[in-house]
Enzyme design. Structure first.
Site, PDB file in Angstrom:
ATOM      1  CB  ALA A 281     -22.304 -22.867  13.097  1.00  0.00           C
TER       2      ALA A 281
ATOM      3  N   PRO B 224     -25.520 -28.491   6.684  1.00  0.00           N
ATOM      4  CG  PRO B 224     -24.888 -29.404   4.631  1.00  0.00           C
ATOM      5  CD  PRO B 224     -25.160 -28.113   5.324  1.00  0.00           C
TER       6      PRO B 224
ATOM      7  CB  ALA C 239     -21.610 -32.133   5.309  1.00  0.00           C
ATOM      8  N   GLY C 240     -18.457 -31.164   6.743  1.00  0.00           N
ATOM      9  CA  GLY C 240     -17.274 -30.351   6.462  1.00  0.00           C
ATOM     10  C   GLY C 240     -17.558 -28.868   6.431  1.00  0.00           C
TER      11      GLY C 240
ATOM     12  N   GLY D  57     -18.677 -27.118   9.178  1.00  0.00           N
ATOM     13  CA  GLY D  57     -18.558 -26.514  10.513  1.00  0.00           C
ATOM     14  C   GLY D  57     -19.879 -26.356  11.253  1.00  0.00           C
ATOM     15  CB  SER D  58     -23.055 -28.310  11.237  1.00  0.00           C
ATOM     16  OG  SER D  58     -22.470 -29.560  11.516  1.00  0.00           O
TER      17      SER D  58
ATOM     18  CG  ASP E 153     -14.214 -26.304  12.197  1.00  0.00           C
ATOM     19  OD1 ASP E 153     -13.181 -26.129  11.533  1.00  0.00           O
ATOM     20  OD2 ASP E 153     -14.992 -27.264  12.029  1.00  0.00           O
TER      21      ASP E 153
END
Ligand code: MEV
Length: 329
Positions: free
Chosen positions: A122, A112, A115-116, A118-119, A164
């Site tokens: 990534a 998501p 939302a914390g 690490g999207s 991250d």
């Protein structure tokens, strides 16, 4: 065509304090973003995104100012998504010395947004890996991490930690302190994640902690105490004492709450996890909304969270020892 994927992450300990030079321990989780890159024969970019917590959209452009998506979704979310993809493309072009390379890019993610988990890191890591490989250049995971960090700095106006991007590029559990990032040993960590369906504003939350810290000595002390938890937590990780890790997560959540970065739904999910018998639970990432992470080898926390008002989704996510990897080429 190259498809690369990279994992999201949770913070076992240390978010926010890491911004002030304290150590932090992020851990990669088995939830991935996949980026497909195919070189074009012109200098344009065509970006198609799926599952970025919005309806899929496609946008074709040669510079960001002219980016017009084909669906009616929030401009700021699209600009945020495109910002990371653009910055990844710039890094790939730079690494391959191909400043005019154009690409068709597809982003798919089961992490998501905001939302914390690490999207953005990534997507950036997978995008740089796929983009450079498509141009015939192979970077090590550490080189991808460095370029992804530079890309995040560009997009986030110079406010980013290496946590991250390094964790997503290398996988596993990681210790980050300033510019020093390294892999650390970790036992099997039975992560359970609760998601409230919302996203916090990282910039605003970081700024809030910064001003509290400047105003109150005890807020600065709280940040240092988070660092102490991380330093002790590293020893506990090395010993593999998962019960003690849970206690430290509870402590860490309390200190984050004191710094004003939790929220009603995050606290509700943390308490639901503890009531269900989790070994420990805390918010993960910038806070304000988004996700909590709990430790529980049984099904109880996941089930408990699913019945908790304010929790939109709950799922198990194992520690992912694989970082960025090629899925198809
Ligand atoms: C956000 O995922 C983590 C923070 O510590 C900010 C950062 O490290 O860049 C809040």
């Amino acid at each position: 065509m190259v498809v690369s994927s990279a994992p999201g992450k949770v913070y076992l300990f240390g978010e926010h304090a890491v911004v002030y030079g304290e150590p932090a321990v992020p851990c990669a989780i088995e939830r991935r973003a996949r980026v497909t890159v195919e070189e074009r024969d012109d200098d344009r970019l065509r970006v198609h995104a799926e599952d970025l917590s919005l309806d899929g959209f496609t946008v074709e452009y040669s510079d960001e100012a002219n980016a017009t998506p084909d669906v009616d979704v929030s401009e700021s979310l699209i600009q945020a998504g495109i910002g990371y993809i653009d910055a990844a493309v710039e890094q790939a072009r730079d690494a391959a010395d191909a400043p005019n390379a154009g690409f068709d890019i597809t982003v798919e993610s089961d992490i998501p947004l905001g939302a914390g988990l690490g999207s953005s890191a990534a997507v950036t890591v997978a995008g740089i890996d796929a983009g450079t490989r498509e141009l015939g250049v192979e970077l090590s995971a550490e080189e991808v991490a460095e370029r992804a960090y530079q890309a995040e700095l560009d997009v986030q106006d110079g406010e980013a930690s290496r946590a991250d991007t390094f964790c997503s590029a290398t996988g596993g559990a990681v210790r980050v302190e300033g510019d020093d990032c390294r892999a650390i040993e970790a036992p099997d960590l039975p992560f359970v994640i609760g998601f409230d369906g919302s996203a916090g504003d990282t910039g605003e939350l970081v700024a809030g902690v910064r001003s509290l810290r400047e105003e109150y000595d005890f807020a600065a002390e709280t940040v240092r105490n988070i660092g102490d938890i991380v330093r002790y937590g590293e020893q506990v990780l090395a010993e593999g004492d998962v019960e003690e890790l849970g206690k430290l997560m509870n402590f860490n959540h309390g200190l984050l709450e004191a710094l004003g970065v939790s929220s009603r739904s995050l606290d509700q999910m943390v308490w639901a996890a503890r009531d269900a018998g989790a070994l420990g639970a805390k918010l993960t990432g910038a806070g304000g909304g988004g996700c909590i992470v709990a430790l529980d080898p049984t099904e109880a926390t996941e089930t408990g969270l699913k019945f908790t008002p304010g929790c939109e989704d709950a799922f198990r996510a194992e520690l992912d020892t694989d970082g960025v990897r090629v899925e198809e080429s």
